[in-house]
Structures are given as C-alpha cells and as structure tokens.
Design an enzyme around this catalytic site. Structure first.
Site, PDB file in Angstrom:
ATOM      1  N   LYS A 121      -6.882  51.451  27.885  1.00 41.67           N
ATOM      2  CA  LYS A 121      -6.794  50.467  28.963  1.00 41.67           C
ATOM      3  C   LYS A 121      -7.332  49.126  28.463  1.00 41.67           C
ATOM      4  O   LYS A 121      -8.180  49.115  27.586  1.00 41.67           O
ATOM      5  CB  LYS A 121      -7.603  50.934  30.183  1.00 41.67           C
ATOM      6  CG  LYS A 121      -7.269  52.331  30.686  1.00 41.67           C
ATOM      7  CD  LYS A 121      -5.920  52.392  31.356  1.00 41.67           C
ATOM      8  CE  LYS A 121      -5.670  53.789  31.929  1.00 41.67           C
ATOM      9  NZ  LYS A 121      -4.372  53.893  32.617  1.00 41.67           N
TER      10      LYS A 121
ATOM     11  N   HIS B 256       4.875  62.608  29.118  1.00 39.21           N
ATOM     12  CA  HIS B 256       4.383  62.001  30.350  1.00 39.21           C
ATOM     13  C   HIS B 256       5.447  62.154  31.432  1.00 39.21           C
ATOM     14  O   HIS B 256       6.645  62.228  31.131  1.00 39.21           O
ATOM     15  CB  HIS B 256       4.038  60.528  30.144  1.00 39.21           C
ATOM     16  CG  HIS B 256       3.168  59.982  31.235  1.00 39.21           C
ATOM     17  ND1 HIS B 256       3.696  59.513  32.424  1.00 39.21           N
ATOM     18  CD2 HIS B 256       1.822  59.852  31.341  1.00 39.21           C
ATOM     19  CE1 HIS B 256       2.699  59.118  33.204  1.00 39.21           C
ATOM     20  NE2 HIS B 256       1.553  59.318  32.580  1.00 39.21           N
TER      21      HIS B 256
END
Length: 475
Positions: free
Chosen positions: A175, A294
């Site tokens: 992040k 994902h």
C-alpha cells in the site's frame, strides 16, 4: 410435391408454444454419476408455478428455446436436455425455491470453464418469468473433473518449493495500492520480506500504469526478493500481477517473471477471464511458477443472496481453471464472509472429497478426483489481534494476508512484518500445545508481546479496531 407443412405433420412436428414443464420437469429422473448438477435459488414472477420456472431454467440453460422448433426432431432431446429433477421451498421465504437441475456431460466442452459457464449461467439469468435467480452450487462430476488440469502445482508442491511446513503462510499487499514508483515499491517489498513475511503482493489494481510500468516493478521486486532471501535464509516471493489487457501481453509478463527466477505470479481471474486464466495456469505448471489468484469483481456477482452466483461456485470454477492460491474472505476482517459458509467453500478449495452439508451451504457431495487443492488466502482488514481466530479457522494450509496490518505499524514495514510473524508462530505453538485459541487467543498474544516489542506496538495501535456488521449473504 407435397407442401412442407404436410411433411412436418407426418414427422410428428407441431408448431407452437408449450409449457417448459411438459419437457424439462422430470421429478422421476435418476441422476447419473456423469451429470453436472446445479442448485438454483429461484424467485418466480407472481403467478408463475415453480415447476414451470424450474423447467424453464433447465431448458434455457441447455437445449430449449421459447417455441417448438422442427430441428428438435434431428437430435435426441432425451440425451442432451437439462432436467429439473427436484424443487424445494426455501425456509423462511415466501416465494423462493431451490431448483435442482441435471445436465448431461456431453453438453460441455472438455476442459473449458468458459463453455460450462456460458451454458449454465448464460441468458437464463435474464429470463422474464424469473424475478431473480442465483446459482448456489454445482456438482462437477469426476468424469468432467478429469478433463481439467486444475492448479498448476497445489498445496503440497508449494510447500516443497518454499520449504515451509507446519504453519500458515504470511503475506502483505503493498500500500498505497496505486501511485508508488517502482523503486519505492520494491523498497516496501524488501522491508516486509526482510521483517518475516513469506510473500508480498501486488494489489489487483496494479497492472502497468504511467506511474509504474510492469517491467520496472518486476525488476525492483525481484531485487527485493533476492536481497531478503540472502539476509534471512528463507525462500521469499512477491505476487507479480501478470493481468493485462490481452492474453498475449499477460503471457509475455509471465515469461519475464520466469526469466527473473521468481517463484510466483498473480492473475485476476474474473476480470481477466476464465480462458486467459486457464492458459496462464498451463504456462505456470510447464514453467514451475506458482499462481496466486485474486477475485476482483466477485462481490458484483455473489453478494446478493437472491440473484447471481454464490462464491462457492466461483471457487469451484477456479479449482478447475487453475490457481494455487485464491482469496476466500476472512470471517473476521473488513470483507464479507460468514463463518460456516466460508469454511464450506474453503474445504471445497482444499480437500479432495467434500460431503454434502447444507449447514455450510454445500448442496452436493463433491469428489475432485486428482485435481490439486487450492490454498485459501485470508485478507481484508485483518491485524495481529485477529491472528488467533485466523489460525483456528483456517489451520495451516492458508495464506494470511495483512496489508494495512503490516504497513500501518507505527515503527514501519519491517517491524509490522515481524509483529505478524511473532503472532502467527505464537498462536501456532499454542494450538499445537492443545490450547483453545477461541478462548485463550488474547492471552497468547499478550504473552508474546512481553518478548516482542514490535508485536506490543501493533497490539496497542489496533486494540480497538473492529469490523462488526451483519453479513449480507446468509444461509
């Protein structure tokens, strides 16, 4: 020459529209071992009998159409048609039914999830006689399973490649998910791996944007992996996202990852598509790459309880299409996941044989034959206080993915990784000693804090953080 209508009459053809249930509702049908079975949650329009709706679902997802056609006489409908063989009311709902449909094996192309889904969850979901329709579960027959490769490697081969046994694996999504340069991104990867994580991960949003092109990211991440491996003596990996705008570009990125010698790459299987995903899975097996999957876009499909596709079906589709990891929800974090339902599809991902268990949302006994298992990935709003529950719920064969729960540590990325590693090993040891993590997990974490200042700092930051909302999708 006799008129065509006379010829049709002699052949037994009668034009017009007739009820679907006359052909496709067959409650006496004996299901075959080779059939693909589906459980649909139907909400009929007012005034439409459930038998007609169930038959319509079977018809429109197999051989039927809205009117009788003369070409029906050129094939064997009894051999190829789908059949609604059972209906049951949904408890607690006024106008919902579970329709069980059996599809003959020959309706589907071998080894093609794309073809399977095109039929079963195709145009029928827009059928006007239905107010809503949801595919709750599929039984994939052993005969059809054997036409798929499945996961490139599977859980045991992954552990052998990583030389890591007896505990869950730890990961972290880097992040902020967008905006970092490739060099700064690689720095964060190194710090997390050096601190004790097994993997770091590209966010699903990261492909090849102007601020960070894919080749630069791959190079800096590979450098970070090798540096962390040299310093820790452990095998490390980063899920390099190969998802791209074309299948050709996707495979080009996979080839470059292989040339760099990294152990694992990543793909978004729903946005990328089943065909692309299966192609990538074949490449990964042939070239020794693990494949992390994902599920971006899944909640658009699976979150509403009366329309769409349940995630257990999407998980089964991935087990066929191919992937070594799949995001599965957490039960305890910020993302949707009711405990028993989540454990149901986690078992469907990992185990070779799963018995029918309606209390966990499993409508059919599923035998996966020789298809490798897929490791579930728990991610989304989890931190060190969740570790006892995660170890208890998922056991060892899972990857626990802490993004903000690593990078949000007050002392930095490496201490955040160290805190997670200490928490995981403390909980694993406590479980192995026979302690009840559901009851004593907090005590285990607090005891570990006494000799890990990194864990103590993390516990202080996140001691009040909870995500407590009712789940949208329940049994």
């Amino acid at each position: 020459m006799a008129p065509q209508t006379e010829t049709q009459a002699k052949a037994g053809f009668k034009a017009g529209v007739k009820d679907y249930r006359l052909t496709y509702y067959t409650p006496d049908y004996q299901v075959k071992d080779t059939d693909i079975l589906a459980a649909f949650r139907m909400t009929p329009q007012p005034g439409v009998p459930p038998e007609e709706c169930g038959a319509a679902v079977a018809a429109e997802s197999s051989t039927g159409t809205w009117t009788t056609v003369w070409t029906d006489g050129l094939t064997s409908l009894d051999r190829y048609k789908g059949r609604c063989y059972d209906l049951e009311p949904v408890a607690g709902e006024d106008n919902q039914y579970i329709a069980y449909v059996a599809y003959p094996l020959d309706l589907f192309e071998e080894g093609s999830v794309t073809n399977l889904f095109t039929s079963i969850v195709g145009n029928v979901f827009g059928f006007k006689a239905l107010r809503a329709l949801r595919l709750e579960d599929l039984r994939i027959s052993v005969a059809y399973c054997k036409t798929f490769q499945g996961a490139p490697h599977g859980i045991q081969v992954e552990r052998d490649k990583l030389n890591k046994y007896g505990r869950g694996l730890l990961g972290c999504t880097i992040k902020p998910k967008l905006g970092l340069s490739a060099k700064n991104y690689g720095r964060a990867v190194y710090e997390c791996l050096r601190g004790g994580l097994d993997f770091t991960k590209d966010d699903e949003n990261v492909n090849s944007q102007p601020f960070m092109r894919w080749r630069d990211r791959f190079l800096f991440c590979a450098e970070a992996i090798y540096k962390a491996q040299a310093e820790t003596g452990e095998i490390k990996g980063h899920y390099l996202n190969a998802t791209a705008g074309t299948s050709e570009e996707m495979l080009k990125r996979a080839v470059f990852a292989k040339e760099l010698g990294v152990p694992i790459i990543m793909h978004d299987y729903l946005t990328g598509g089943f065909t692309a995903n299966t192609s990538l899975a074949y490449y990964c097996r042939d070239n020794g790459l693990l494949l992390h999957i994902h599920r971006a876009m899944h909640a658009v499909i699976d979150r509403q309880r009366n329309h769409g596709i349940h995630f257990r079906v999407l998980a089964k589709a991935l087990r066929l299409s191919g992937g070594d990891h799949l995001h599965s929800g957490t039960v305890v974090g910020k993302l949707e996941g009711e405990r028993e339902v989540t454990l149901g599809f986690v078992d469907l991902m990992r185990d070779a044989y799963v018995e029918k268990d309606r209390s966990r949302g499993i409508y059919f006994t599923q035998d996966w034959a020789s298809l490798p298992g897929v490791m579930p990935v728990a991610s989304g709003g989890i931190h060190v206080w969740h570790m006892p529950a995660l170890v208890e719920i998922f056991g060892d064969d899972a990857c626990l993915q802490f993004g903000g729960g690593t990078l949000g540590h007050p002392w930095g990325n490496a201490p955040g990784a160290a805190a997670n590693r200490v928490a995981l090993e403390a909980c694993t040891q406590a479980r192995n000693e026979g302690r009840d993590l559901a009851r004593e997990g907090g005590d285990v974490i607090r005891a570990a804090c006494k000799w890990s200042p990194e864990l103590a700092a993390a516990c202080e930051v996140w001691k009040e953080i909870k995500f407590e909302f009712d789940t949208v999708d329940t049994l």
